[in-house]
Design a protein around this motif. Structure first.
Motif, PDB file in Angstrom:
ATOM      1  N   VAL A 109     -11.687   1.431 -15.170  1.00  0.00           N
ATOM      2  CA  VAL A 109     -10.872   2.083 -14.522  1.00  0.00           C
ATOM      3  C   VAL A 109     -10.490   1.113 -13.476  1.00  0.00           C
ATOM      4  O   VAL A 109     -11.220   0.370 -13.000  1.00  0.00           O
ATOM      5  CB  VAL A 109     -11.356   3.159 -13.680  1.00  0.00           C
ATOM      6  CG1 VAL A 109     -10.502   3.953 -12.722  1.00  0.00           C
ATOM      7  CG2 VAL A 109     -12.110   4.292 -14.514  1.00  0.00           C
ATOM      8  N   GLN A 110      -8.891   1.026 -13.447  1.00  0.00           N
ATOM      9  CA  GLN A 110      -8.276   0.125 -12.552  1.00  0.00           C
ATOM     10  C   GLN A 110      -8.158   1.030 -11.261  1.00  0.00           C
ATOM     11  O   GLN A 110      -7.726   2.214 -11.222  1.00  0.00           O
ATOM     12  CB  GLN A 110      -6.942  -0.421 -12.919  1.00  0.00           C
ATOM     13  CG  GLN A 110      -6.295  -1.276 -11.755  1.00  0.00           C
ATOM     14  CD  GLN A 110      -5.048  -2.142 -12.189  1.00  0.00           C
ATOM     15  OE1 GLN A 110      -5.161  -2.554 -13.499  1.00  0.00           O
ATOM     16  NE2 GLN A 110      -4.120  -1.961 -11.497  1.00  0.00           N
ATOM     17  N   VAL A 111      -8.627   0.318 -10.077  1.00  0.00           N
ATOM     18  CA  VAL A 111      -8.694   0.998  -8.762  1.00  0.00           C
ATOM     19  C   VAL A 111      -7.850   0.490  -7.815  1.00  0.00           C
ATOM     20  O   VAL A 111      -7.723  -0.831  -7.952  1.00  0.00           O
ATOM     21  CB  VAL A 111     -10.089   1.243  -8.192  1.00  0.00           C
ATOM     22  CG1 VAL A 111     -10.972   2.088  -9.090  1.00  0.00           C
ATOM     23  CG2 VAL A 111     -11.015   0.204  -8.243  1.00  0.00           C
ATOM     24  N   VAL A 112      -7.330   1.379  -6.875  1.00  0.00           N
ATOM     25  CA  VAL A 112      -6.539   0.541  -5.781  1.00  0.00           C
ATOM     26  C   VAL A 112      -7.353  -0.300  -4.927  1.00  0.00           C
ATOM     27  O   VAL A 112      -6.689  -1.316  -4.603  1.00  0.00           O
ATOM     28  CB  VAL A 112      -5.703   1.618  -5.008  1.00  0.00           C
ATOM     29  CG1 VAL A 112      -5.089   1.028  -3.547  1.00  0.00           C
ATOM     30  CG2 VAL A 112      -4.914   2.358  -5.986  1.00  0.00           C
ATOM     31  N   ALA A 113      -8.772   0.121  -4.683  1.00  0.00           N
ATOM     32  CA  ALA A 113      -9.568  -0.786  -3.888  1.00  0.00           C
ATOM     33  C   ALA A 113     -10.825  -0.434  -4.061  1.00  0.00           C
ATOM     34  O   ALA A 113     -11.109   0.649  -4.748  1.00  0.00           O
ATOM     35  CB  ALA A 113      -9.306  -0.639  -2.482  1.00  0.00           C
ATOM     36  N   LEU A 114     -11.889  -1.364  -3.719  1.00  0.00           N
ATOM     37  CA  LEU A 114     -13.212  -0.791  -3.510  1.00  0.00           C
ATOM     38  C   LEU A 114     -13.784  -0.696  -1.944  1.00  0.00           C
ATOM     39  O   LEU A 114     -12.856  -0.573  -1.275  1.00  0.00           O
ATOM     40  CB  LEU A 114     -14.115  -2.118  -4.577  1.00  0.00           C
ATOM     41  CG  LEU A 114     -13.595  -2.072  -5.935  1.00  0.00           C
ATOM     42  CD1 LEU A 114     -14.211  -3.261  -6.811  1.00  0.00           C
ATOM     43  CD2 LEU A 114     -14.502  -0.885  -6.605  1.00  0.00           C
TER      44      LEU A 114
END
Length: 131
Positions: A109-114
């Motif tokens: 999954v590509q996420v906006v931020a961790l």
């Protein structure tokens, strides 16, 4: 010995470094998402996705070992990347740690931020040990 079975369903294109289906019998080991922090909580790798991935997989290896498991016992990996462009670097590191042989099931999954803005990669694992 861990009871994992890697299945290639008919009518499904082969996965690139992962299995579509893994069945297992035994005791479940759930590893929380690991990030590129060392044992003192310091970021490893800076803005280098390969270096961060290496620390992530080292952390996964330590967590698995603490449960009496290894990468051969992993049934599923879930990857969270802040940029899917990091995937080639992550695959190289993954292959170093997993070696040859059947691959676990995987999701990416590509996420906006961790959890922190300097983190690029997080990986969680599900492993199965003999019952």
């Amino acid at each position: 010995m861990t009871r994992l079975s890697h299945v290639s369903p008919p009518g499904i294109a082969p996965g690139n470094g992962y299995s579509h289906v893994v069945t297992a019998t035994g005791r479940l080991v759930v590893i929380s998402g690991q990030i590129a922090l060392d044992e003192h909580g310091a970021l490893v790798g800076g803005a280098d996705p390969a270096a961060q991935a290496r620390q992530v997989f080292e952390n996964l290896q330590r967590c698995l070992a603490a449960a009496g498991a290894g990468f051969a016992d992993v049934a599923k990996l879930t990857y969270f990347l802040t940029d899917v462009g990091f995937l080639p670097a992550v695959r190289v590191v993954r292959d170093e740690f997993l070696g040859a042989g059947p691959r676990p099931a995987s999701s990416l999954v590509q996420v906006v931020a961790l959890a922190r803005p300097d983190l690029l990669i997080e990986v969680e694992a599900l492993a199965v040990l003999p019952g």
